[in-house]
Design a protein around this motif. Sequence first.
Motif, PDB file in Angstrom:
ATOM      1  N   LEU A 181      36.372  35.079  16.295  1.00 26.37           N
ATOM      2  CA  LEU A 181      35.554  35.366  17.481  1.00 26.37           C
ATOM      3  C   LEU A 181      36.350  35.203  18.780  1.00 26.37           C
ATOM      4  CD1 LEU A 181      32.196  33.660  16.420  1.00 26.37           C
ATOM      5  CD2 LEU A 181      32.637  36.119  16.629  1.00 26.37           C
ATOM      6  N   GLY A 182      37.650  34.908  18.643  1.00 25.49           N
ATOM      7  CA  GLY A 182      38.509  34.885  19.829  1.00 25.49           C
ATOM      8  C   GLY A 182      38.965  33.522  20.286  1.00 25.49           C
ATOM      9  N   ALA A 183      38.527  32.462  19.633  1.00 26.16           N
ATOM     10  CA  ALA A 183      38.937  31.119  20.047  1.00 26.16           C
ATOM     11  C   ALA A 183      40.362  30.836  19.581  1.00 26.16           C
ATOM     12  CB  ALA A 183      37.979  30.079  19.474  1.00 26.16           C
ATOM     13  N   THR A 184      41.092  30.074  20.369  1.00 24.77           N
ATOM     14  CA  THR A 184      42.440  29.663  19.973  1.00 24.77           C
ATOM     15  C   THR A 184      42.353  28.518  18.969  1.00 24.77           C
ATOM     16  OG1 THR A 184      42.593  28.044  21.768  1.00 24.77           O
ATOM     17  CG2 THR A 184      43.333  30.305  22.239  1.00 24.77           C
ATOM     18  N   SER A 185      43.484  28.225  18.340  1.00 24.14           N
ATOM     19  CA  SER A 185      43.515  27.121  17.380  1.00 24.14           C
ATOM     20  C   SER A 185      43.191  25.792  18.057  1.00 24.14           C
ATOM     21  CB  SER A 185      44.888  27.033  16.712  1.00 24.14           C
ATOM     22  OG  SER A 185      45.133  28.167  15.917  1.00 24.14           O
ATOM     23  N   ALA A 186      43.714  25.610  19.281  1.00 27.76           N
ATOM     24  CA  ALA A 186      43.459  24.361  20.008  1.00 27.76           C
ATOM     25  C   ALA A 186      41.975  24.213  20.338  1.00 27.76           C
ATOM     26  CB  ALA A 186      44.298  24.316  21.280  1.00 27.76           C
TER      27      ALA A 186
ATOM     28  N   SER B 245      34.978  23.333   4.695  1.00 28.86           N
ATOM     29  CA  SER B 245      35.429  24.692   4.412  1.00 28.86           C
ATOM     30  C   SER B 245      36.180  25.255   5.611  1.00 28.86           C
ATOM     31  CB  SER B 245      34.225  25.592   4.079  1.00 28.86           C
ATOM     32  OG  SER B 245      34.639  26.933   3.964  1.00 28.86           O
ATOM     33  N   ASN B 246      37.348  25.850   5.353  1.00 28.52           N
ATOM     34  CA  ASN B 246      38.124  26.430   6.450  1.00 28.52           C
ATOM     35  C   ASN B 246      37.526  27.739   6.960  1.00 28.52           C
ATOM     36  OD1 ASN B 246      38.713  28.073   4.307  1.00 28.52           O
ATOM     37  ND2 ASN B 246      40.920  27.646   4.288  1.00 28.52           N
ATOM     38  N   GLU B 247      36.484  28.233   6.276  1.00 29.34           N
ATOM     39  CA  GLU B 247      35.823  29.447   6.752  1.00 29.34           C
ATOM     40  C   GLU B 247      35.150  29.235   8.101  1.00 29.34           C
ATOM     41  OE1 GLU B 247      33.162  30.664   3.705  1.00 29.34           O
ATOM     42  OE2 GLU B 247      34.746  31.253   2.289  1.00 29.34           O
ATOM     43  N   ILE B 248      34.721  27.999   8.373  1.00 31.88           N
ATOM     44  CA  ILE B 248      34.092  27.689   9.659  1.00 31.88           C
ATOM     45  C   ILE B 248      35.093  27.905  10.785  1.00 31.88           C
ATOM     46  CG2 ILE B 248      32.965  25.886  11.015  1.00 31.88           C
ATOM     47  CD1 ILE B 248      32.082  24.611   8.389  1.00 31.88           C
ATOM     48  N   GLU B 249      36.307  27.402  10.593  1.00 31.54           N
ATOM     49  CA  GLU B 249      37.334  27.546  11.618  1.00 31.54           C
ATOM     50  C   GLU B 249      37.813  28.994  11.721  1.00 31.54           C
ATOM     51  OE1 GLU B 249      39.764  24.784   9.733  1.00 31.54           O
ATOM     52  OE2 GLU B 249      38.960  23.028  10.756  1.00 31.54           O
ATOM     53  N   GLU B 250      37.912  29.667  10.579  1.00 28.83           N
ATOM     54  CA  GLU B 250      38.337  31.066  10.597  1.00 28.83           C
ATOM     55  C   GLU B 250      37.347  31.926  11.370  1.00 28.83           C
ATOM     56  OE1 GLU B 250      38.772  32.134   6.546  1.00 28.83           O
ATOM     57  OE2 GLU B 250      40.646  31.011   6.250  1.00 28.83           O
ATOM     58  N   SER B 251      36.065  31.625  11.249  1.00 26.71           N
ATOM     59  CA  SER B 251      35.051  32.368  11.995  1.00 26.71           C
ATOM     60  C   SER B 251      35.236  32.173  13.486  1.00 26.71           C
ATOM     61  CB  SER B 251      33.650  31.910  11.573  1.00 26.71           C
ATOM     62  OG  SER B 251      33.424  32.159  10.200  1.00 26.71           O
TER      63      SER B 251
END
Length: 561
Positions: free
Chosen positions: A462-467, A452-458
């Motif tokens: 919270l301030g993390a970059t895509s990398a 689920s892409n919701e994990i990455e969206e969270s």
Amino acid sequence: MTTTTTGRNLNNRFYQLTREPALMIGVIVIFALLALFILYPLVSAAKLSLAPEGKLTGDVYRQIFTHSQYLRAIRNSVTLGVIVATLATAIGFLFAFALTRARIGGRKFFQGMALLPIISPPFMFALSVILLFGRNGLITAKLLGIDMANIYGLKGLIIVQTISMFPIAYMTLSGILQGIDPDLETCAMNLGAKRGKAFLTVTLPLALPGIFASWLLVFVSSLTDFGNPIIIGGNFDVLSVQAYMEFTGMGNLPRGTALAILLLIPTVSVFFIQKYIMRKKSYITVTGKSSRRSTAQTGKGVTILLTFVCGIISAFVLLLYATIISGSFVKLWGINWHLTLDHFAYSWDVGRTTMKNTLFLAIISTPITAIFGMVIAYIVVRKNFPGKHLMEFLSMLSYAIPGTAVGIGYILAFNKAPFELSGTAFILITCYVFRNVPIGVEGGIAALKQISNEIEESSINLGATSALTFRKITLPLIRPAFFSGATFAFVRSMTAISAIIFLVSARWNHMTVLVLAQTEIMRLGVASVMSFALIVVIMVFIFIIMKLTGLGREQIFGTTK
């Protein structure tokens, strides 16, 4: 209305790209690398074949299609491909059906036998068949006292290609059969159908798209195979070897390039057809996967028959491996059967530097290939930007390009300024990376679609970059796909031949090229030792990966239990 919506979507994609500078830089760099190391060599090869003297002409292709020698090579390649694809797909289906639908004994053993040929050097089986059935073969000359020197040619090629390529069909079909709900067959039998009737009317029709896709994959693999035909092909000319001989042996670069381009047409066509079929495979599981294991769908008689057939094929595979090991210790196969270690000593003197270089290049290219594949998969699945489908296509394209065409393209593209790379380690590593990256991309895309892409969206909220999100969140979740891609990249790097035979140099040779050279001068004992050494190195690497990661053989090779 549609035009307005399309324009708005395109603007949104550009807007997202400009909001993430790292993503924009990554997309640009990936496109540049794919264009340079995949498209540019192909364009260089096509240019030489169509304009050998700088002027556009079809003379080279006209000569090919009016000369009986080249027409025979085309006809032979297609004939061989059809026969091998049919036999290998049938064997692959039997193994897949036995392991997913029947309660046969020794499941892990048979699964291992179905995967073992994958880790073999490309012409190891050809060498084994020569030692067993050639003029001085153990079975033909020693045990039966007959002459089967005609093992060279179509007969020998069918044997070695079928054994070396049926795992391709098995790996595809095991997933297809596992995805078919066994309750469908149970319902058919509850309505009065016999097991055979249920198989013919339910299981087989649902598996047909996968069977056809597997057939196409094996057909292309046979069509583009270079290692086996050059060893055991004899007078049976095939297109891949003919292209190599024209380019290197006869020095006719335009004609050799044109033959390689001709190989490209069916392989790319089949690639698209196979991708289309497999994209439709979701239609076969109408009711969803059953919660119970899909076994015990065969009667006792069929189970015994499947066990017998799988046992015969497995025994033959083991015989081929045992022959290579035995050939390493026999002084002169077929003439002097005394045991010796001379082949090991000679191989150490001649091949230790080459083995060290082969291992070094594979170790360098493997993590690059795996990471590059995962990055492309992540960007394609999780990000929205202009050209994402083009990126996916380009990254997968090299899987459809025959190795002969790749090698010739690289020689033409990188043998002059501004990219004069011939004879360097860099060109070999680059070839490994871009030849093998489709495996990582395909595995990464499949794995990411299950998360689920919701994990990455969270994480991003919270301030993390895509990398950082990719490194800390996504990559650990797709670990099996990552290491599976890395394992295949390492194996393919260690056993490469068709592309890199054009790219090796005195400084950077490859073990498979050295094995080929030893076989051509009939040092079969030395060739056996070197092939055996390659197998040992590959198996040790796979064992280390499994121990370090805790992943099983099924996860590493992407198969199902």
